[in-house]
Structures are given as structure tokens and as C-alpha cells.
Design a protein around this motif. Structure first.
Motif, PDB file in Angstrom:
ATOM      1  N   GLY A  30     -11.376  51.410  -9.966  1.00 16.92           N
ATOM      2  CA  GLY A  30     -11.932  51.867  -8.818  1.00 16.92           C
ATOM      3  C   GLY A  30     -13.500  51.800  -8.762  1.00 16.92           C
ATOM      4  N   GLU A  31     -14.003  52.469  -9.926  1.00 24.99           N
ATOM      5  CA  GLU A  31     -15.501  52.342  -9.925  1.00 24.99           C
ATOM      6  C   GLU A  31     -16.137  51.133 -10.205  1.00 24.99           C
ATOM      7  N   VAL A  32     -15.481  50.084 -10.940  1.00 28.27           N
ATOM      8  CA  VAL A  32     -15.682  48.766 -10.992  1.00 28.27           C
ATOM      9  C   VAL A  32     -15.812  47.800  -9.671  1.00 28.27           C
ATOM     10  N   MET A  33     -14.844  48.253  -9.177  1.00 37.45           N
ATOM     11  CA  MET A  33     -14.792  47.466  -7.835  1.00 37.45           C
ATOM     12  C   MET A  33     -15.613  48.134  -6.731  1.00 37.45           C
ATOM     13  N   ASN A  34     -15.876  49.317  -6.699  1.00 31.48           N
ATOM     14  CA  ASN A  34     -16.812  49.906  -5.887  1.00 31.48           C
ATOM     15  C   ASN A  34     -18.204  49.361  -6.247  1.00 31.48           C
ATOM     16  N   LYS A  35     -18.774  49.363  -7.562  1.00 34.10           N
ATOM     17  CA  LYS A  35     -20.100  48.719  -7.847  1.00 34.10           C
ATOM     18  C   LYS A  35     -19.909  47.247  -7.449  1.00 34.10           C
ATOM     19  N   LEU A  36     -18.972  46.482  -7.621  1.00 33.38           N
ATOM     20  CA  LEU A  36     -19.038  45.253  -7.061  1.00 33.38           C
ATOM     21  C   LEU A  36     -19.468  44.969  -5.594  1.00 33.38           C
ATOM     22  N   VAL A  37     -18.674  45.818  -4.996  1.00 37.10           N
ATOM     23  CA  VAL A  37     -19.045  45.782  -3.245  1.00 37.10           C
ATOM     24  C   VAL A  37     -20.664  46.440  -3.334  1.00 37.10           C
ATOM     25  N   GLU A  38     -20.944  47.381  -3.852  1.00 34.55           N
ATOM     26  CA  GLU A  38     -22.126  48.043  -3.670  1.00 34.55           C
ATOM     27  C   GLU A  38     -23.165  47.092  -4.037  1.00 34.55           C
ATOM     28  N   ILE A  39     -23.364  46.353  -5.336  1.00 33.62           N
ATOM     29  CA  ILE A  39     -24.187  45.518  -5.433  1.00 33.62           C
ATOM     30  C   ILE A  39     -24.246  44.168  -4.661  1.00 33.62           C
ATOM     31  N   ASP A  40     -23.109  43.599  -4.510  1.00 31.22           N
ATOM     32  CA  ASP A  40     -23.120  42.360  -3.833  1.00 31.22           C
ATOM     33  C   ASP A  40     -24.246  41.387  -3.984  1.00 31.22           C
ATOM     34  N   ARG A  47     -23.867  43.814 -13.819  1.00 32.35           N
ATOM     35  CA  ARG A  47     -23.574  44.701 -15.338  1.00 32.35           C
ATOM     36  C   ARG A  47     -24.566  45.731 -15.482  1.00 32.35           C
ATOM     37  N   ALA A  48     -25.717  45.520 -14.760  1.00 29.18           N
ATOM     38  CA  ALA A  48     -26.647  46.691 -15.319  1.00 29.18           C
ATOM     39  C   ALA A  48     -26.132  48.092 -14.395  1.00 29.18           C
ATOM     40  N   ALA A  49     -25.615  47.696 -13.312  1.00 27.83           N
ATOM     41  CA  ALA A  49     -25.296  48.953 -12.389  1.00 27.83           C
ATOM     42  C   ALA A  49     -24.089  49.466 -13.071  1.00 27.83           C
ATOM     43  N   ILE A  50     -23.227  48.911 -13.669  1.00 29.53           N
ATOM     44  CA  ILE A  50     -21.896  49.224 -14.416  1.00 29.53           C
ATOM     45  C   ILE A  50     -22.453  50.033 -15.689  1.00 29.53           C
ATOM     46  N   GLN A  51     -23.258  49.522 -16.362  1.00 30.64           N
ATOM     47  CA  GLN A  51     -23.731  50.272 -17.518  1.00 30.64           C
ATOM     48  C   GLN A  51     -24.478  51.519 -16.907  1.00 30.64           C
ATOM     49  N   ALA A  52     -25.306  51.461 -15.975  1.00 30.41           N
ATOM     50  CA  ALA A  52     -26.000  52.753 -15.534  1.00 30.41           C
ATOM     51  C   ALA A  52     -25.100  53.729 -15.059  1.00 30.41           C
ATOM     52  N   ALA A  53     -23.940  53.468 -14.574  1.00 31.54           N
ATOM     53  CA  ALA A  53     -22.921  54.292 -14.090  1.00 31.54           C
ATOM     54  C   ALA A  53     -22.045  54.921 -15.298  1.00 31.54           C
ATOM     55  N   GLY A  54     -22.418  54.402 -16.443  1.00 32.04           N
ATOM     56  CA  GLY A  54     -21.887  54.996 -17.663  1.00 32.04           C
ATOM     57  C   GLY A  54     -20.279  54.382 -17.677  1.00 32.04           C
ATOM     58  N   ILE A  55     -19.795  53.557 -17.049  1.00 33.76           N
ATOM     59  CA  ILE A  55     -18.525  52.727 -16.994  1.00 33.76           C
ATOM     60  C   ILE A  55     -18.319  52.069 -18.482  1.00 33.76           C
ATOM     61  N   VAL A  56     -17.108  52.632 -19.119  1.00 32.76           N
ATOM     62  CA  VAL A  56     -17.080  51.790 -20.537  1.00 32.76           C
ATOM     63  C   VAL A  56     -16.643  50.445 -20.544  1.00 32.76           C
ATOM     64  N   SER A  57     -17.183  49.440 -21.202  1.00 30.01           N
ATOM     65  CA  SER A  57     -16.941  48.113 -21.394  1.00 30.01           C
ATOM     66  C   SER A  57     -15.802  47.964 -22.133  1.00 30.01           C
ATOM     67  N   PHE A  58     -14.996  47.048 -21.763  1.00 32.10           N
ATOM     68  CA  PHE A  58     -13.676  46.763 -22.399  1.00 32.10           C
ATOM     69  C   PHE A  58     -13.331  45.451 -21.860  1.00 32.10           C
ATOM     70  N   GLY A  59     -12.233  44.661 -22.742  1.00 32.03           N
ATOM     71  CA  GLY A  59     -11.727  43.460 -22.572  1.00 32.03           C
ATOM     72  C   GLY A  59     -11.706  42.882 -21.168  1.00 32.03           C
ATOM     73  N   SER A  60     -10.714  43.598 -20.355  1.00 33.07           N
ATOM     74  CA  SER A  60     -10.628  43.395 -19.158  1.00 33.07           C
ATOM     75  C   SER A  60     -11.905  43.373 -18.183  1.00 33.07           C
ATOM     76  N   LEU A  61     -12.621  44.146 -18.163  1.00 38.19           N
ATOM     77  CA  LEU A  61     -13.839  44.381 -17.403  1.00 38.19           C
ATOM     78  C   LEU A  61     -14.775  43.133 -17.743  1.00 38.19           C
TER      79      LEU A  61
END
Length: 97
Positions: A30-40, A47-61
Motif C-alpha cells: 500500500g505504501e509503495v502504491m501510494n508513493k507511485l501515485v503521489e510522485i507521478d 525510488r528516492a521517495a520510497i527510500q526517504a519514506a523508509g520502505i524496505v527494499s526487496f525483490g518484488s519491489l
């Protein structure tokens, strides 16, 4: 309707419609999808927004970000006109009756 999220799509004429889709089943989806829409925007900004939000990186991401980067680059390079992009989107989502 637990586990469903509302999404928008375009019909074969490029008109926006709303639909319900199953939510991805991985942590922080949900957080990833929200960032995807927010950043557009471009994949580096996402990628920078996801890292800044502290979302952990993994294979599917990483796969999702790679796919987003490829699609974003293709659309930006080939569809600089909004009407052309709408027509292309309509072509992709068109389902013959």
C-alpha cells in the motif's frame, strides 16, 4: 470488500472508468502504491521517495520499480502528446465484446 482497492482505468475510447482490484500481497504494498501515485514522475524520483519514506527494499519491489522505469521511459520517449497517449491507453485496455 476486504483486501480490495479502487483503481481507475480507461476504456477503448480512452475514457476513465473506476474498478476494484485486489491489493498486492506483500509487505508495504500500500505504501509503495501510494508513493507511485503521489510522485507521478520518473523512476529515480519514485525510488528516492520510497527510500526517504523508509520502505524496505526487496525483490518484488525492485521488480516493480524496474518495470515502472521501463514503462515510464517508453511512454515519455514515444508519447509526448496527451491525445496520442490516451489513444494508446485505449488500445491497450480495449476488450472486444
Amino acid at each position: 470488500m476486504n483486501g480490495l482497492i479502487s483503481t481507475c482505468y480507461a476504456d477503448h475510447e480512452g475514457n476513465t472508468r473506476t474498478s476494484l482490484k485486489l491489493e498486492p500481497r506483500y509487505e508495504n504494498a500500500g505504501e509503495v502504491m501510494n508513493k507511485l501515485v503521489e510522485i507521478d514522475g520518473d523512476a529515480q524520483a519514485l525510488r528516492a521517495a520510497i527510500q526517504a519514506a523508509g520502505i524496505v527494499s526487496f525483490g518484488s519491489l525492485e521488480n516493480l520499480l524496474g518495470a515502472y522505469a521501463g514503462i515510464h521511459r517508453y511512454l515519455k520517449d514515444n508519447y509526448d502528446d496527451v491525445e496520442k497517449l490516451r489513444n494508446y491507453w485505449g488500445y491497450l485496455v480495449w476488450c472486444p465484446s
